[in-house]
Design a protein around this motif. Sequence first.
Motif, short mmCIF file in Angstrom:
data_model
loop_
_atom_site.label_atom_id
_atom_site.label_comp_id
_atom_site.label_asym_id
_atom_site.label_seq_id
_atom_site.Cartn_x
_atom_site.Cartn_y
_atom_site.Cartn_z
N ASN A 1 44.26 43.70 32.87
CA ASN A 1 43.66 43.10 34.04
C ASN A 1 43.69 44.06 35.22
O ASN A 1 42.73 44.15 35.99
N SER B 1 40.58 45.46 37.35
CA SER B 1 40.51 45.30 38.80
C SER B 1 40.29 46.66 39.47
O SER B 1 39.52 46.78 40.43
N PHE C 1 40.31 43.83 47.12
CA PHE C 1 40.57 43.36 45.76
C PHE C 1 42.04 42.95 45.67
O PHE C 1 42.94 43.79 45.66
N GLU C 2 42.29 41.65 45.62
CA GLU C 2 43.65 41.13 45.75
C GLU C 2 44.58 41.62 44.64
O GLU C 2 45.77 41.86 44.89
N ASP C 3 44.09 41.79 43.42
CA ASP C 3 44.96 42.17 42.32
C ASP C 3 45.46 43.61 42.42
O ASP C 3 46.35 44.01 41.67
N ARG D 1 50.36 40.48 48.62
CA ARG D 1 49.47 39.30 48.53
C ARG D 1 50.03 38.14 49.35
O ARG D 1 49.27 37.39 49.98
N ASN E 1 37.76 39.44 36.90
CA ASN E 1 38.99 40.20 37.01
C ASN E 1 39.64 39.89 38.36
O ASN E 1 40.22 38.83 38.52
N SER E 2 39.52 40.75 39.35
CA SER E 2 40.26 40.52 40.60
C SER E 2 39.56 39.55 41.54
O SER E 2 38.37 39.70 41.80
#
Length: 266
Positions: free
Chosen positions: A3, A7, A87-89, A96, A256-257
Amino acid sequence: MTNLAESTESMEQLAVAWRAMVLDRDPEADVRDLPGIAVRWADCRFAFWNCLTLTEVGADAELLERRLHEAAEIMRSKERPGFLWLFEDLLDEGARDVLEAAAERAGLQHAFPGTGMAGDLLPVPEPSHPDLTFVRVTTDEQLRAYADLNSLAYGFPLEDGRDGLEGSKLWKEGVHAYLGMRGDVPVTCAGTVAADGRLFVALVATHPEWERRGYGEAVTRKALYEGGRATGLTRATLHATVAGAPVYPRIGFKPNSPMRFFGLKS
């Protein structure tokens, strides 16, 4: 891919694709790769061509705070508004947790959410829709219609979309940009362009009066079909709005993200 890898791919696809888009709009645009920040800023009326994104993977709360302040300072130096695409991931858990508060301290406000998506889905079957014919954008008139559909769909003044796309050689020759037509009326549009070994989907829009008829999905499939035929690429990526997020998994995209778009506080 993990993942995190997907991302990262999503962020890098934005940086690659938007470099071409922004330099097409203005060869003198601010296109820089700074420590932790990719600047893709045409400083035009079309806010999507005024873009920053954070590029570090695993940024912690302290680094996030610093990068948000740096991004806000860049945005304040510009004439026209735009967005920080985040992009948070790519942030660690602590970053976060403090994102909203850190953005507030930097003078940024959340504008709207999005989702990165990708899939090994090409080739796709040639699409059809009983209401639509598909026309590739090759003329200035068709490109203006494409711009206007995006302005109407995203709530921009028509002049903003036109400022972003009118006169573009890239969108008439390099992008596989298609209009979905009801008779002689353009009602939906989508484009794909080769970006670092992927087919990147950009500026999908449907006229608000013609939503929820499958038009956006159909024209996206057409842009993917033709882009895939022309390039031979097998993987595609995109960044979905809330409205588009339910559509793309039906084509074969996987999220994804999560993304957040931030603008400067007014």
